[in-house]
Scaffold this motif. Structure first.
Motif, short mmCIF file in Angstrom:
data_model
loop_
_atom_site.label_atom_id
_atom_site.label_comp_id
_atom_site.label_asym_id
_atom_site.label_seq_id
_atom_site.Cartn_x
_atom_site.Cartn_y
_atom_site.Cartn_z
N UNK A 138 0.86 -1.16 0.10
CA UNK A 138 -0.17 0.02 0.07
C UNK A 138 0.89 1.15 -0.02
N UNK A 139 1.94 1.20 0.95
CA UNK A 139 2.62 2.40 1.09
C UNK A 139 3.98 2.22 0.39
N UNK A 140 3.95 2.20 -1.01
CA UNK A 140 5.14 1.45 -1.68
C UNK A 140 6.45 2.49 -1.67
N UNK A 141 6.09 3.97 -1.44
CA UNK A 141 7.06 5.02 -1.44
C UNK A 141 7.94 4.81 -0.33
N UNK A 142 7.37 3.91 0.68
CA UNK A 142 8.16 4.01 2.03
C UNK A 142 8.63 2.70 2.37
N UNK A 143 10.21 2.44 2.59
CA UNK A 143 10.70 1.17 2.71
C UNK A 143 10.35 0.48 4.10
N UNK A 144 10.23 -0.65 3.92
CA UNK A 144 9.86 -1.44 5.19
C UNK A 144 11.28 -1.66 6.08
N UNK A 233 -0.31 3.86 15.35
CA UNK A 233 -0.63 2.55 14.17
C UNK A 233 0.63 2.68 13.40
N UNK A 234 1.00 3.62 12.81
CA UNK A 234 1.87 3.74 11.77
C UNK A 234 3.44 3.53 12.32
N UNK A 235 3.48 4.23 13.48
CA UNK A 235 4.94 4.28 14.18
C UNK A 235 5.02 2.72 14.38
N UNK A 236 4.14 1.94 14.83
CA UNK A 236 4.32 0.50 15.10
C UNK A 236 4.24 -0.25 14.03
N UNK A 237 3.98 0.26 12.71
CA UNK A 237 3.87 -0.39 11.35
C UNK A 237 5.36 -0.94 11.26
N UNK A 238 5.18 -1.83 9.80
CA UNK A 238 6.71 -2.17 9.46
C UNK A 238 7.46 -1.12 8.53
N UNK A 239 6.63 -0.08 8.28
CA UNK A 239 7.32 0.88 7.32
C UNK A 239 8.39 1.93 8.18
N UNK A 240 9.15 2.39 7.60
CA UNK A 240 10.41 3.32 7.93
C UNK A 240 9.88 4.86 7.68
N UNK A 241 9.27 5.62 8.59
CA UNK A 241 8.44 6.75 8.36
C UNK A 241 9.37 8.05 9.16
N UNK A 242 10.56 7.51 9.74
CA UNK A 242 11.24 8.45 10.38
C UNK A 242 11.71 9.69 9.41
N UNK A 243 11.82 9.72 8.25
CA UNK A 243 11.98 11.10 7.48
C UNK A 243 10.95 12.08 7.65
N UNK A 244 9.67 11.44 8.04
CA UNK A 244 8.57 12.26 8.30
C UNK A 244 8.53 12.87 9.92
N UNK A 245 9.25 12.18 10.59
CA UNK A 245 9.14 12.67 12.00
C UNK A 245 8.87 11.67 12.97
N UNK A 246 8.18 10.58 12.40
CA UNK A 246 7.72 9.22 13.33
C UNK A 246 8.59 8.34 13.40
N UNK A 247 9.26 8.46 14.46
CA UNK A 247 10.27 7.32 15.04
C UNK A 247 9.52 5.85 15.34
N UNK A 248 10.04 5.06 14.76
CA UNK A 248 9.37 3.75 15.12
C UNK A 248 9.10 3.32 16.40
N UNK A 249 7.79 2.56 16.72
CA UNK A 249 7.80 1.79 17.94
C UNK A 249 8.22 0.43 17.56
N UNK A 250 9.14 -0.26 17.77
CA UNK A 250 9.60 -1.45 17.33
C UNK A 250 9.17 -2.49 18.14
N UNK A 251 7.84 -2.82 17.67
CA UNK A 251 7.19 -3.93 18.38
C UNK A 251 7.79 -5.34 18.16
N UNK A 252 8.68 -5.40 17.32
CA UNK A 252 9.48 -6.77 17.02
C UNK A 252 10.65 -6.95 18.48
N UNK A 253 10.34 -5.86 19.38
CA UNK A 253 11.19 -6.03 20.53
C UNK A 253 10.34 -5.83 21.72
N UNK A 254 10.95 -6.69 22.80
CA UNK A 254 10.14 -6.54 23.99
C UNK A 254 10.10 -5.19 24.62
#
Length: 292
Positions: A138-144, A233-254
C-alpha cells in the motif's frame, strides 16, 4: 432544550472552524501538490467525512440557536425553526438515522463494556504486507524497516490476535490463517473491544455518521483522538517513516511491545468519555424518535 445566544454560538462556530483548519488546510495543500501522506491521508480517505464538513459547526441535538443568522441553518433539511430559534428537528428523525443510531449505540456500548486487550501490538499492519510483492504494498514509497524477509519473520514468530474486522479484511491471504481470532461483519458487535486502535479511531466515524445531530465538539474530539491513534498505528507498522518525524515503535522487540501496550492503555482512558457521550447521543435520538 439549551438556547445559545447569537454571540455565543458564533464564537463556538468560529473556534471550531479554526480548530479543524489546522488539519484540513495542510491536507488540502498536500492534495493540491499531488503529495501523499502515509499517516494523515487515512483520516480523509479511509474515513469519508469531507474537510469542508469537518470544518462546519453544528450545535447538536437538544440545542437551539437564537438570532436571525441562525436561519442560515434552515438550508439543511434536518433543521427547523421554533419560537426560540433554530434547532435540529428530532421529531423528523429519518428511519435510516434511527437504524444507524441503534447500531452505533449497540456497538459502542458493547465495546465499552469489555475489558481492554492490549496484546495485539499493531501486527495488523504487518499482516497487510506479509509475503506481498513490493509493487502491491500500500505505501510502496516507504521502505520496510526490516525488509521483506524480516517483516515476514515478525508475522511468523509473533501471535496475531486482531479482533477488528475492518483491519482483518486487509490482511494478505497468507496472513489470514495466522490470526488467532475470526472477526467478521456479522460478529462485529460481539468482538470489538476498547484496546483495539481501530475501534478507537472508528469513534470518529460513528460521530460523523450521525452528523448534524452530533455536537461538533464531540466530532472534533473524536477526530483528534483518531489522529493520535493513527500516529501510533503507523509508528508501530513495518514502514520506516522516520524522515517524516515518526520514530518507530519497534514492536519486534520487548521494549517496543511494552511501549505500544502503554500507549494503548492511554488511548483506552481517553476514549472512554467519548464512548459514553456517543451512547448518550444515540439514546437521545432513539428516545425522541420513539416519542415522535
Amino acid at each position: 432544550m439549551t438556547v445559545l445566544e447569537e454571540i455565543d454560538w458564533h464564537a463556538r462556530r468560529d473556534a471550531h472552524a479554526e480548530r479543524m483548519r489546522a488539519w484540513t488546510e495542510p491536507h488540502q495543500a498536500r492534495r493540491a501538490r499531488g503529495e501523499k501522506h502515509p499517516v494523515l491521508d487515512f483520516l480523509f480517505t479511509y474515513y469519508s467525512h469531507r474537510p469542508a464538513h469537518l470544518e462546519r459547526w453544528h450545535p447538536g441535538a437538544g440545542v437551539v440557536l437564537a438570532g436571525e443568522s441562525a436561519r442560515a441553518y434552515l438550508r439543511w433539511p434536518t433543521y427547523t425553526a421554533t419560537d426560540a430559534g433554530v434547532t435540529v428537528d428530532l421529531a423528523a428523525l429519518p428511519q435510516s438515522r434511527r437504524r444507524s443510531a441503534r447500531f452505533i449505540r449497540d456497538l459502542v456500548a458493547a465495546t465499552a463494556s469489555r475489558p481492554p486487550r492490549l496484546g495485539c501490538f499493531g501486527l495488523h499492519e504487518w499482516a497487510m504486507v506479509y509475503r506481498l510483492p513490493e509493487t502491491e504494498i500500500r505505501h510502496v514509497d516507504w521502505p520496510l524497516r526490516l525488509g521483506a524477509a524480516g517483516t515476514d519473520e515478525v508475522v511468523e514468530t509473533q501471535t496475531i490476535k486482531c479482533s477488528h474486522f475492518d483491519a482483518f479484511r486487509f490482511f494478505t491471504e497468507p496472513a489470514r490463517p495466522r490470526n488467532t481470532l475470526e472477526p467478521s461483519r456479522d460478529r462485529q458487535i460481539a468482538m470489538e473491544q476498547p484496546g483495539c486502535l481501530h475501534a478507537t479511531m472508528d469513534l470518529f466515524k460513528w460521530a460523523y455518521k450521525l452528523d448534524p445531530y452530533t455536537p461538533s465538539d464531540l466530532l472534533a474530539d473524536c477526530f483528534e483522538l483518531a489522529s493520535d491513534v493513527r500516529e501510533l498505528d503507523m509508528r508501530a507498522s513495518p514502514y520506516d517513516l522516520s524522515p517524516l518525524g515518526y520514530e518507530p515503535v519497534r514492536i519486534e522487540t520487548e521494549r517496543g511491545r511494552a511501549e505500544y501496550a502503554r500507549r494503548q492503555a492511554e488511548f483506552v482512558r481517553r476514549a472512554e468519555p467519548l464512548r459514553h457521550r456517543l451512547i448518550a447521543l444515540c439514546d437521545l435520538l432513539l428516545e425522541s424518535s420513539t416519542h415522535s
